[in-house]
Design a protein around this motif. Structure first.
Motif, mmCIF file in Angstrom:
data_model
loop_
_atom_site.group_PDB
_atom_site.id
_atom_site.type_symbol
_atom_site.label_atom_id
_atom_site.label_comp_id
_atom_site.label_asym_id
_atom_site.label_seq_id
_atom_site.Cartn_x
_atom_site.Cartn_y
_atom_site.Cartn_z
ATOM 1 N N SER A 155 0.634 -1.220 -0.024
ATOM 2 C CA SER A 155 -0.007 -0.165 0.060
ATOM 3 C C SER A 155 0.856 1.166 0.045
ATOM 4 N N VAL A 156 0.336 2.369 -0.262
ATOM 5 C CA VAL A 156 0.976 3.668 -0.233
ATOM 6 C C VAL A 156 -0.011 4.597 0.419
ATOM 7 N N THR A 157 0.855 5.450 1.308
ATOM 8 C CA THR A 157 -0.079 6.745 1.862
ATOM 9 C C THR A 157 0.430 7.998 1.097
ATOM 10 N N ILE A 158 -0.374 8.762 0.676
ATOM 11 C CA ILE A 158 -0.228 10.162 -0.271
ATOM 12 C C ILE A 158 -0.840 10.923 0.588
ATOM 13 N N THR A 159 -0.355 12.439 0.154
ATOM 14 C CA THR A 159 -0.982 13.658 0.806
ATOM 15 C C THR A 159 -1.688 14.383 -0.657
ATOM 16 N N ALA A 160 -2.907 14.934 -0.371
ATOM 17 C CA ALA A 160 -3.317 15.831 -1.487
ATOM 18 C C ALA A 160 -2.625 17.048 -1.595
ATOM 19 N N THR A 161 -2.062 17.253 -2.750
ATOM 20 C CA THR A 161 -1.180 18.529 -2.945
ATOM 21 C C THR A 161 -1.510 19.209 -4.221
ATOM 22 N N ASN A 162 -2.480 18.766 -5.096
ATOM 23 C CA ASN A 162 -2.919 19.195 -6.082
ATOM 24 C C ASN A 162 -4.149 18.978 -6.737
ATOM 25 N N PHE A 163 -4.646 19.671 -7.863
ATOM 26 C CA PHE A 163 -5.972 19.308 -8.543
ATOM 27 C C PHE A 163 -5.811 18.521 -9.745
ATOM 28 N N CYS A 164 -6.461 17.595 -10.021
ATOM 29 C CA CYS A 164 -6.691 17.089 -11.275
ATOM 30 C C CYS A 164 -8.007 17.564 -12.204
ATOM 31 N N PRO A 165 -7.861 18.643 -12.981
ATOM 32 C CA PRO A 165 -8.793 18.926 -13.710
ATOM 33 C C PRO A 165 -9.594 18.080 -14.607
ATOM 34 N N PRO A 166 -10.830 18.219 -14.871
ATOM 35 C CA PRO A 166 -11.683 17.451 -15.788
ATOM 36 C C PRO A 166 -11.450 17.836 -17.393
ATOM 37 N N ASN A 167 -11.287 16.590 -18.176
ATOM 38 C CA ASN A 167 -11.211 16.979 -19.522
ATOM 39 C C ASN A 167 -12.564 16.507 -20.222
ATOM 40 N N TRP A 168 -13.307 17.347 -20.498
ATOM 41 C CA TRP A 168 -14.558 17.016 -21.161
ATOM 42 C C TRP A 168 -14.588 16.844 -22.672
ATOM 43 N N ASP A 169 -13.247 16.836 -23.274
ATOM 44 C CA ASP A 169 -13.152 16.284 -24.488
ATOM 45 C C ASP A 169 -12.923 14.947 -24.536
ATOM 46 N N LEU A 170 -12.623 14.342 -23.668
ATOM 47 C CA LEU A 170 -12.427 12.755 -23.720
ATOM 48 C C LEU A 170 -13.577 12.259 -22.665
ATOM 49 N N PRO A 171 -13.954 10.900 -23.073
ATOM 50 C CA PRO A 171 -15.109 10.373 -22.331
ATOM 51 C C PRO A 171 -14.344 9.814 -20.914
ATOM 52 N N SER A 172 -15.134 9.837 -20.086
ATOM 53 C CA SER A 172 -14.770 9.357 -18.539
ATOM 54 C C SER A 172 -14.131 8.060 -18.484
ATOM 55 N N ASP A 173 -14.332 7.329 -19.334
ATOM 56 C CA ASP A 173 -13.712 5.812 -19.358
ATOM 57 C C ASP A 173 -12.380 5.754 -20.240
ATOM 58 N N ASN A 174 -12.174 6.926 -20.580
ATOM 59 C CA ASN A 174 -11.164 6.802 -21.834
ATOM 60 C C ASN A 174 -10.117 7.840 -21.930
ATOM 61 N N GLY A 224 -10.684 10.802 -19.972
ATOM 62 C CA GLY A 224 -11.287 11.863 -18.920
ATOM 63 C C GLY A 224 -11.307 11.316 -17.455
ATOM 64 N N TRP A 225 -10.021 10.752 -17.026
ATOM 65 C CA TRP A 225 -10.359 10.036 -15.712
ATOM 66 C C TRP A 225 -10.742 11.117 -14.652
ATOM 67 N N CYS A 226 -10.524 12.139 -14.579
ATOM 68 C CA CYS A 226 -10.816 13.257 -13.721
ATOM 69 C C CYS A 226 -12.209 13.806 -13.864
ATOM 70 N N ASN A 227 -13.135 13.509 -14.843
ATOM 71 C CA ASN A 227 -14.157 13.949 -15.065
ATOM 72 C C ASN A 227 -15.297 13.776 -13.824
ATOM 73 N N LEU A 228 -16.078 14.462 -13.691
ATOM 74 C CA LEU A 228 -17.154 14.434 -12.476
ATOM 75 C C LEU A 228 -18.131 13.156 -13.240
ATOM 76 N N PRO A 229 -18.440 12.009 -12.267
ATOM 77 C CA PRO A 229 -18.376 12.249 -10.914
ATOM 78 C C PRO A 229 -17.442 11.420 -10.386
ATOM 79 N N ARG A 230 -16.215 11.034 -11.247
ATOM 80 C CA ARG A 230 -15.379 10.028 -10.701
ATOM 81 C C ARG A 230 -14.324 10.702 -9.573
#
Length: 263
Positions: A106-125, A127-133
């Motif tokens: 396992s690994v423990t991480i700290t949240a330090t940044n924002f991953c913006p959505p990419n609405w030009d790409l589908p969420s399952d291909n 656009g990994w950071c698109n809402l609601p994922r």
């Protein structure tokens, strides 16, 4: 197959772990909040140098003590920056993908940044950071603790965990007269800030501060040159008072370390 995965990771290198296509589901619920499903990609290079800066305002993550165990969070997790500083434990989900998951780690991480959505790409291909994922775009060294590089993107299970920090909470003062922008770093326990107040040495009253962006809060009072005390409440409900942590005569751009830490 591997090439497609690497292409997806490259497109999503500024992204975080996305939720499974079927949505988020809890595993083994417990008092700590249980395990949730997501996905994880990576960015920043083998030395994580590309992760410096970011939407939480921490700047040089090496100098601030966060190192390479960091991640950018998707909109579903980032909460307009109020999630900055939170810690997450991640495990690659071998029940879903045995090919690219490393076993028993396992690994423990700290949240330090924002991953913006990419609405030009589908969420399952891509656009990994698109809402609601929910998605973690991890610093590459952290990602490679649990995943095999060629995989590019892996399914994970994750949960919030307390942040373990050495030393006290730190306060960096930026801004200008009538605008103090205060960055909090090295925050233990919940890691993220719920509310913050400031009191100048010429006053007996606490003044509420407002969330500005990332891990930064601001005050619009004229406090230049005064000694400053802060009252900080983190998202698990703990409150600490940091009396006179900023000494009189301070200058914008200075950082002041306290002797107090959340447990």
């Amino acid at each position: 197959m591997a090439g497609a995965r690497m292409l997806a990771a490259a497109v999503g290198c500024a992204l975080l772990v996305a939720a499974a296509a079927g949505g988020v589901s809890a595993l083994e619920p417990n008092a700590g909040g249980g395990w949730l499903r997501a996905h994880a990609t990576f960015y920043g290079g083998a030395d994580a140098s590309g992760t410096m800066g970011g939407a939480c305002g921490y700047g040089n993550l090496y100098a601030q003590g966060y190192g390479t165990r960091t991640a950018a969070l998707s909109t579903a997790l980032f909460n307009d920056g109020l999630a900055c500083g939170q810690c997450y434990k991640l495990v690659c989900d071998r029940k879903t993908d045995r090919t690219w998951c490393k076993p028993g780690v396992s690994v423990t991480i700290t949240a330090t940044n924002f991953c913006p959505p990419n609405w030009d790409l589908p969420s399952d291909n891509g656009g990994w950071c698109n809402l609601p994922r929910p998605h973690f775009d991890m610093a590459q060294p952290a990602w490679e603790k649990i995943g095999i590089y060629r995989g590019g993107i892996i399914p994970v299970i994750y949960q919030r965990v307390p942040c373990i920090k050495k030393g006290g909470v730190r306060f960096t003062i930026n801004g200008h007269d009538y605008f103090q922008l205060v960055l909090l770093t090295n925050v233990g326990a919940a890691g993220s800030i719920k509310a913050m107040d400031v009191k100048g040495s010429k006053s007996t009253d606490w003044m509420a501060m407002a969330h500005n962006w990332g891990a930064q809060w601001h005050s619009l009072a004229y406090l230049t040159g005064q000694g400053l005390s802060f009252r900080v409440t983190i998202t698990d409900g703990q409150t600490l008072v940091f009396p006179n942590v900023v000494r009189p005569g301070w200058r914008f751009g200075q950082t002041f370390a306290s002797n107090l830490q959340f447990k």
